[in-house]
Scaffold this motif. Structure first.
Motif, PDB file in Angstrom:
ATOM      1  N   ASP A  57       2.017  -3.608   3.214  1.00 36.04           N
ATOM      2  CA  ASP A  57       3.330  -2.494   3.465  1.00 36.04           C
ATOM      3  C   ASP A  57       4.673  -3.270   3.946  1.00 36.04           C
ATOM      4  O   ASP A  57       5.533  -2.528   4.623  1.00 36.04           O
ATOM      5  CB  ASP A  57       2.867  -1.551   4.690  1.00 36.04           C
ATOM      6  CG  ASP A  57       2.460  -1.985   5.754  1.00 36.04           C
ATOM      7  OD1 ASP A  57       1.869  -3.518   5.863  1.00 36.04           O
ATOM      8  OD2 ASP A  57       2.043  -1.426   6.775  1.00 36.04           O
ATOM      9  N   GLY A  58       4.573  -4.438   3.368  1.00 38.36           N
ATOM     10  CA  GLY A  58       6.138  -4.855   3.484  1.00 38.36           C
ATOM     11  C   GLY A  58       6.600  -5.494   4.819  1.00 38.36           C
ATOM     12  O   GLY A  58       5.711  -5.621   5.668  1.00 38.36           O
ATOM     13  N   LEU A  59       7.700  -6.088   4.675  1.00 42.80           N
ATOM     14  CA  LEU A  59       8.392  -6.768   5.755  1.00 42.80           C
ATOM     15  C   LEU A  59       8.127  -6.320   7.146  1.00 42.80           C
ATOM     16  O   LEU A  59       7.908  -6.795   8.152  1.00 42.80           O
ATOM     17  CB  LEU A  59       9.782  -7.013   5.663  1.00 42.80           C
ATOM     18  CG  LEU A  59      10.546  -7.895   6.590  1.00 42.80           C
ATOM     19  CD1 LEU A  59       9.964  -9.161   6.998  1.00 42.80           C
ATOM     20  CD2 LEU A  59      12.119  -7.759   6.303  1.00 42.80           C
ATOM     21  N   PHE A  60       8.439  -4.922   7.399  1.00 47.70           N
ATOM     22  CA  PHE A  60       8.251  -4.164   8.407  1.00 47.70           C
ATOM     23  C   PHE A  60       6.996  -3.472   8.724  1.00 47.70           C
ATOM     24  O   PHE A  60       6.955  -2.584   9.165  1.00 47.70           O
ATOM     25  CB  PHE A  60       9.269  -3.265   8.527  1.00 47.70           C
ATOM     26  CG  PHE A  60      10.748  -3.763   8.169  1.00 47.70           C
ATOM     27  CD1 PHE A  60      11.119  -4.607   9.314  1.00 47.70           C
ATOM     28  CD2 PHE A  60      11.278  -3.696   7.228  1.00 47.70           C
ATOM     29  CE1 PHE A  60      12.643  -5.310   9.112  1.00 47.70           C
ATOM     30  CE2 PHE A  60      12.687  -4.148   6.874  1.00 47.70           C
ATOM     31  CZ  PHE A  60      13.203  -4.950   7.943  1.00 47.70           C
ATOM     32  N   SER A  61       5.866  -4.273   8.089  1.00 47.27           N
ATOM     33  CA  SER A  61       4.453  -3.694   8.012  1.00 47.27           C
ATOM     34  C   SER A  61       4.022  -2.903   9.344  1.00 47.27           C
ATOM     35  O   SER A  61       4.019  -3.515  10.555  1.00 47.27           O
ATOM     36  CB  SER A  61       3.486  -4.970   8.141  1.00 47.27           C
ATOM     37  OG  SER A  61       2.264  -4.494   8.148  1.00 47.27           O
ATOM     38  N   HIS A  62       3.751  -1.816   9.259  1.00 46.04           N
ATOM     39  CA  HIS A  62       3.121  -1.005  10.037  1.00 46.04           C
ATOM     40  C   HIS A  62       1.663  -1.400  10.646  1.00 46.04           C
ATOM     41  O   HIS A  62       1.297  -1.476  11.850  1.00 46.04           O
ATOM     42  CB  HIS A  62       2.827   0.604   9.678  1.00 46.04           C
ATOM     43  CG  HIS A  62       2.545   1.494  10.624  1.00 46.04           C
ATOM     44  ND1 HIS A  62       3.357   1.917  11.605  1.00 46.04           N
ATOM     45  CD2 HIS A  62       1.348   2.011  10.898  1.00 46.04           C
ATOM     46  CE1 HIS A  62       2.870   2.745  12.389  1.00 46.04           C
ATOM     47  NE2 HIS A  62       1.506   2.862  12.103  1.00 46.04           N
ATOM     48  N   VAL A  63       0.966  -1.933   9.700  1.00 49.03           N
ATOM     49  CA  VAL A  63      -0.497  -2.368  10.080  1.00 49.03           C
ATOM     50  C   VAL A  63      -0.273  -3.643  11.009  1.00 49.03           C
ATOM     51  O   VAL A  63      -0.928  -4.001  11.711  1.00 49.03           O
ATOM     52  CB  VAL A  63      -1.201  -2.876   8.645  1.00 49.03           C
ATOM     53  CG1 VAL A  63      -2.526  -3.590   8.914  1.00 49.03           C
ATOM     54  CG2 VAL A  63      -1.407  -1.507   7.830  1.00 49.03           C
ATOM     55  N   ALA A  64       0.751  -4.643  10.527  1.00 49.51           N
ATOM     56  CA  ALA A  64       0.923  -5.652  11.253  1.00 49.51           C
ATOM     57  C   ALA A  64       1.129  -5.515  12.680  1.00 49.51           C
ATOM     58  O   ALA A  64       0.989  -6.078  13.518  1.00 49.51           O
ATOM     59  CB  ALA A  64       2.087  -6.500  10.547  1.00 49.51           C
ATOM     60  N   ALA A  65       2.108  -4.420  12.865  1.00 48.29           N
ATOM     61  CA  ALA A  65       2.641  -3.957  14.216  1.00 48.29           C
ATOM     62  C   ALA A  65       1.384  -3.501  14.798  1.00 48.29           C
ATOM     63  O   ALA A  65       1.252  -3.833  16.132  1.00 48.29           O
ATOM     64  CB  ALA A  65       3.687  -2.922  13.990  1.00 48.29           C
ATOM     65  N   ALA A  66       0.220  -2.647  14.331  1.00 47.19           N
ATOM     66  CA  ALA A  66      -0.829  -2.120  14.834  1.00 47.19           C
ATOM     67  C   ALA A  66      -1.756  -3.099  15.256  1.00 47.19           C
ATOM     68  O   ALA A  66      -2.131  -2.788  16.393  1.00 47.19           O
ATOM     69  CB  ALA A  66      -1.493  -1.107  13.816  1.00 47.19           C
ATOM     70  N   VAL A  67      -1.842  -4.126  14.654  1.00 47.34           N
ATOM     71  CA  VAL A  67      -2.753  -5.153  15.121  1.00 47.34           C
ATOM     72  C   VAL A  67      -2.017  -6.316  16.089  1.00 47.34           C
ATOM     73  O   VAL A  67      -2.871  -7.178  16.389  1.00 47.34           O
ATOM     74  CB  VAL A  67      -3.437  -5.620  13.755  1.00 47.34           C
ATOM     75  CG1 VAL A  67      -4.397  -4.734  13.242  1.00 47.34           C
ATOM     76  CG2 VAL A  67      -2.588  -6.594  13.040  1.00 47.34           C
ATOM     77  N   GLU A  68      -0.892  -6.271  16.039  1.00 47.15           N
ATOM     78  CA  GLU A  68      -0.090  -7.011  16.763  1.00 47.15           C
ATOM     79  C   GLU A  68      -0.092  -8.393  16.142  1.00 47.15           C
ATOM     80  O   GLU A  68      -0.368  -9.605  17.005  1.00 47.15           O
ATOM     81  CB  GLU A  68      -0.396  -7.114  18.318  1.00 47.15           C
ATOM     82  CG  GLU A  68      -0.115  -5.884  18.920  1.00 47.15           C
ATOM     83  CD  GLU A  68      -0.472  -5.805  20.386  1.00 47.15           C
ATOM     84  OE1 GLU A  68      -1.019  -6.720  21.188  1.00 47.15           O
ATOM     85  OE2 GLU A  68      -0.370  -4.522  21.247  1.00 47.15           O
ATOM     86  N   ALA A  69      -0.131  -8.248  15.011  1.00 44.27           N
ATOM     87  CA  ALA A  69      -0.105  -9.945  14.144  1.00 44.27           C
ATOM     88  C   ALA A  69       1.270 -10.662  14.652  1.00 44.27           C
ATOM     89  O   ALA A  69       2.213 -10.420  14.468  1.00 44.27           O
ATOM     90  CB  ALA A  69      -0.227  -9.775  12.734  1.00 44.27           C
TER      91      ALA A  69
END
Ligand SMILES: Cc1cc2nc3c(=O)[nH]c(=O)nc-3n(C[C@H](O)[C@H](O)[C@H](O)COP(=O)(O)OP(=O)(O)OC[C@H]3O[C@@H](n4cnc5c(N)ncnc54)[C@H](O)[C@@H]3O)c2cc1C
Length: 398
Positions: free
Chosen positions: A159-171
């Motif tokens: 889901d791209g640079l501003f990834s919601h998934v990355a934010a949700a898993v605190e990558a």
């Protein structure tokens, strides 16, 4: 129904991943909040390394059939020097393309559908579900705003640079360098170009690409620190960034679209795997667009992640799955690391006069020209050409 994999985002990373997994016989759901065909803020040049993926996946002919002009020459203008050539073939494929994203992304989404993936457009992922400390699926809103859930063994953020998934898993971001460039681009008619043209100047870069419908996409980049100045008069600064001969050609043509631009161009790797989740494409790795690698890197990530999941999803062992995902991240970073470093150097937009004699030597020598083209095309590490011994050999002590 539970899926093997749910993928958030259906462009250059998500759609091919869905296609490859579906071709393996996996139950895949890929969602995107947009509806295709859909444009995005991106130019869209594809080196042979990038079109080679399309070729391997059986999609290059489909792209060619959309009327996308094939590109077979690269002109690199470095200071007063012009070097002309083309990168060597990758897997027998030496054609380059610059397809509009409206066309390319729709083609990739259709390929995912054709392979048997479930594709849901107009759906926005809001949350991730977890179970026993592992990500277990998504919560999303459909086009009517109705909430639904989808469970899966692996949830992928494409889901791209501003990834919601990355934010949700605190990558965490594990390697980062601040943005180096910013810029605007537009599509022009009446500005024919034979092949692509790159102009690297002190503090600016200009990229000229032929694309669909006889149009030419022209990007004018500047050092990131100039963003506010650039935005204060986009057209004036854009035109001022062109060399005079190109400005004349552009003056004889017609701008067909508004300018699009961005300064949100960080250089970074994100942690891209964890229990029940993975990231791919810009969500995992973002670099300045100057070197034109993003689409190819999204394709590479999709292919490596599909291979890892092929092994990781066999049986029912979380340990096997987690090890496969860790292997994916490692392989991806090994493959992209050299170009990351080269991109940082190029995007600094420094034009050390000391290198002009070396570029002159490159322009005179067909072997060196080929090496430069392969560096640009992302298949030869920059250090294989730009090292002290090669430079000294061709320009002496200068
Ligand atoms: C100015 C610019 C120029 C570029 N030029 C080139 C070039 O010439 N050549 C090249 O190879 N690369 C280029 N790139 C890079 C390239 O655009 C990207 O690397 C590529 O688009 C990455 O694809 P992706 O699928 O990872 O992400 P994206 O293209 O960003 O797609 C992400 C998708 O996720 C969807 N999404 C996001 N959040 C959600 C959510 N919560 N729910 C559902 N869907 C969601 C979005 O709608 C979107 O469709 C350029 C980039 C920029 C910014």
């Amino acid at each position: 129904m539970s899926h093997d994999v749910v993928i958030v985002g259906a462009r250059c990373a998500g759609a091919p991943l869905a296609m490859l997994l579906a071709r393996q016989g996996r139950r895949v759901l890929v969602l995107d909040r947009t509806r295709f065909p859909s444009d995005t803020v991106s130019t869209h040049f594809m080196w042979p390394r990038t079109t080679a993926f399309l070729d391997r996946w059986g999609l290059r002919e489909k792209l060619a059939a959309t009327g996308c002009p094939p590109i077979d020459v690269v002109r690199m203008h470095w200071g007063p020097v012009t070097v002309q050539g083309r990168p060597a073939a990758v897997d027998g494929n030496d054609t380059m393309y610059c397809p509009r994203r409206t066309v390319l992304d729709a083609l990739l989404v259709q390929a995912a559908r054709d392979a048997g993936a479930e594709v849901r457009e107009g759906c926005t992922v809001r949350n991730l579900m977890t179970e026993d400390g592992r990500v277990a699926g998504i919560v999303a809103d459909d086009a009517e705003g109705k909430s639904f859930t989808a469970m899966a063994r692996v949830t992928v953020g494409a889901d791209g640079l501003f990834s919601h998934v990355a934010a949700a898993v605190e990558a965490p971001i594990e390697r980062t360098h601040p943005p180096l460039t910013c810029g605007f681009y537009a599509y022009w008619s009446g500005v024919p170009t034979e092949g692509v043209e790159f102009y690297l100047r002190e503090g600016r870069d200009v990229l000229v690409f032929p694309t669909h419908d006889g149009r030419t996409c022209i990007w004018v980049g500047r050092s990131a620190c100039e963003w506010n100045l650039y935005r204060s008069d986009v057209e004036g600064n854009y035109l001022a960034g062109l060399d005079s001969s190109l400005r004349e050609r552009v003056g004889a043509g017609r701008r067909e679209t508004p300018f699009k631009g961005t300064n949100k161009l960080p250089n970074q790797y994100r942690r891209s795997h964890g229990p029940g989740w993975a990231l791919v494409g810009d969500a995992a790795y973002h670099r300045d667009p100057l070197t034109g690698m993003g689409i190819g890197d999204a394709f590479l990530g999709a292919e490596l992640l599909a291979e890892a999941l092929h092994t990781g999803l066999e049986g029912n062992s979380d340990d096997v799955l987690d090890a496969a995902l860790a292997g994916y991240e490692k392989a991806f970073r090994e493959r992209t690391g050299p170009v990351f470093d080269y991109t940082l150097q190029s995007a600094a937009l420094k034009n050390p006069a000391a290198l002009v004699p070396f570029y002159e030597a490159i322009a005179r020598n067909s072997g060196l020209t080929q090496s430069l083209m392969d560096v640009l095309g992302g298949t030869l590490p920059a250090r294989a050409l730009f090292n002290a011994s090669t430079i000294t050999r061709y320009i002496g002590g200068a």
